[in-house]
Design a protein around this motif. Structure first.
Motif, PDB file in Angstrom:
ATOM      1  N   LYS A  13       3.462 -47.461 -20.728  1.00 56.00           N
ATOM      2  CA  LYS A  13       3.879 -46.407 -19.695  1.00 56.00           C
ATOM      3  C   LYS A  13       4.179 -45.066 -20.643  1.00 56.00           C
ATOM      4  O   LYS A  13       4.300 -43.916 -19.976  1.00 56.00           O
ATOM      5  N   MET A  14       4.310 -44.994 -22.128  1.00 59.55           N
ATOM      6  CA  MET A  14       4.650 -44.021 -22.748  1.00 59.55           C
ATOM      7  C   MET A  14       3.248 -43.558 -23.201  1.00 59.55           C
ATOM      8  O   MET A  14       3.304 -42.341 -24.016  1.00 59.55           O
ATOM      9  N   GLY A  15       2.114 -44.024 -22.953  1.00 63.62           N
ATOM     10  CA  GLY A  15       0.798 -43.553 -23.308  1.00 63.62           C
ATOM     11  C   GLY A  15       0.499 -44.229 -24.856  1.00 63.62           C
ATOM     12  O   GLY A  15      -0.517 -43.858 -25.296  1.00 63.62           O
ATOM     13  N   ILE A  16       1.232 -45.119 -25.143  1.00 63.26           N
ATOM     14  CA  ILE A  16       0.865 -45.978 -26.221  1.00 63.26           C
ATOM     15  C   ILE A  16      -0.297 -46.827 -26.220  1.00 63.26           C
ATOM     16  O   ILE A  16      -0.445 -47.465 -25.109  1.00 63.26           O
ATOM     17  N   THR A  17      -1.520 -46.794 -26.975  1.00 54.51           N
ATOM     18  CA  THR A  17      -2.661 -47.756 -26.468  1.00 54.51           C
ATOM     19  C   THR A  17      -2.960 -48.879 -27.372  1.00 54.51           C
ATOM     20  O   THR A  17      -3.840 -49.546 -27.063  1.00 54.51           O
ATOM     21  N   GLY A  18      -2.015 -49.013 -28.530  1.00 57.23           N
ATOM     22  CA  GLY A  18      -2.237 -50.198 -29.199  1.00 57.23           C
ATOM     23  C   GLY A  18      -1.142 -50.576 -29.973  1.00 57.23           C
ATOM     24  O   GLY A  18      -0.087 -50.129 -29.767  1.00 57.23           O
ATOM     25  N   ILE A  19      -1.086 -51.814 -30.320  1.00 57.79           N
ATOM     26  CA  ILE A  19       0.217 -52.484 -30.972  1.00 57.79           C
ATOM     27  C   ILE A  19      -0.319 -53.012 -32.410  1.00 57.79           C
ATOM     28  O   ILE A  19      -1.412 -53.632 -32.419  1.00 57.79           O
ATOM     29  N   ASP A  20       0.550 -52.516 -33.373  1.00 60.50           N
ATOM     30  CA  ASP A  20       0.235 -53.383 -34.933  1.00 60.50           C
ATOM     31  C   ASP A  20       0.910 -54.430 -35.091  1.00 60.50           C
ATOM     32  O   ASP A  20       2.053 -54.853 -34.627  1.00 60.50           O
ATOM     33  N   LEU A  21       0.338 -55.283 -36.173  1.00 62.75           N
ATOM     34  CA  LEU A  21       0.592 -56.402 -36.805  1.00 62.75           C
ATOM     35  C   LEU A  21       0.746 -57.516 -35.835  1.00 62.75           C
ATOM     36  O   LEU A  21       2.061 -58.064 -35.441  1.00 62.75           O
TER      37      LEU A  21
END
Length: 293
Positions: free
Chosen positions: A67-75
């Motif tokens: 929803k925030m425009g974040i396209t990836g997740i780390d770790l």
């Protein structure tokens, strides 16, 4: 003496003049950098570290981050990759091959295990369509930096042909040894850059953690500019405390993000702060807005 007098006069004039322009700030505030919407400018690829929001399931974090425009997740390790794929998210910094932060590539006694682990995970990462796999130097334990460099380079060179073949970048994280990770060896950018040069592969880079390097060496923007060729990923957090990256801490993240963009960086910047505000997702949203330069 004349030079000192002129300096005092200049300071006096600056202070006097600052009263007249107090209503017009010379540097934009953190709040003015916020977009106020989910519109991404496209200059920064945004990610977030899983462990900082462990109150949410991976699924919930995917939904909210998107929803925030974040396209990836780390770790995020292999077991959670199907959930990321379900939501169209990328595992921007894969993990699971490392032994620990303190037992790493600088110590030959761990090489056999690490080579086995990283060989398996490089293939897993590539098969999943991802690009980055984290690694760590390990602690010094009385070892000098030159010996640590030699050991780490010798071990890592054994996995680099496979990493190059599969299109995976192995990325060593820079961590501070002053506050959070006592005795960690890769605690200065110069050490990490020298390791990159010794390995001599475009598939080995550094994770420049802005929080950690502000603590151990400072001079963040100049360091980023001078060493951009060796940096493959960034982490954020406020200093001191590793909390929100807003006006409550000492770093000015809009300027840092601008410097990163000016280097031509096309990788990911991952938020790795521990939110202390009651509205933790609100803190994450604000961080993305601050970095959306």
């Amino acid at each position: 003496m004349k030079k000192s007098s002129n300096r005092r006069s200049a300071i006096k004039n600056i202070i006097t003049g600052s009263v007249a322009v107090a209503a017009t700030p010379l540097i934009p505030s953190f709040a003015s950098c916020a977009t106020g919407s989910n519109t991404m400018k496209g200059n920064i690829n945004h990610s977030v570290c899983r462990w900082c929001f462990d109150g949410l399931s991976v699924e919930e974090l995917c939904v909210e981050a998107k929803k925030m425009g974040i396209t990836g997740i780390d770790l995020v390790g292999p077991k959670d990759w199907p959930t990321l794929k379900k939501h169209g998210m990328v595992s921007t910094m894969c993990n699971g091959a490392e032994i620990s932060l303190v037992k790493g590539w600088n110590d030959p006694q761990y090489h056999a295990t690490l080579i086995k682990n990283y060989t398996e995970h490089i293939n897993l990462v590539a098969d999943a369509g991802y690009k980055n796999l984290i690694c760590f130097s390990g602690n010094r334990n009385g070892m000098d930096d030159a010996t640590g460099l030699k050991n780490a380079a010798e071990g890592l060179k054994k996995i680099m042909p496979l990493a190059e073949k599969r299109g995976v970048t192995v990325i060593m994280e820079l961590l501070n040894s002053k506050v959070d990770h006592k005795d960690y060896m890769c605690d200065k950018t110069a050490w990490g850059v020298e390791l990159c040069k010794m390995i001599g592969s475009e598939n080995f880079k550094l994770l420049y953690d802005i929080y950690h390097m502000q603590i151990d060496e400072g001079d963040v923007i100049r360091t980023i500019r001078n060493n951009s060729a060796y940096i493959g990923h960034y982490h954020t957090a406020g200093v001191p405390g590793r909390h929100e990256i807003d006006e409550s801490q000492e770093l000015y993240y809009p300027a840092i993000m601008k410097a990163i963009v000016e280097t031509g960086f096309k990788g990911y910047v991952a938020q790795e702060f521990i939110p202390v505000a009651k509205d933790k997702l609100g803190s994450l949203k604000k961080a993305i807005e601050i970095c959306n330069i």
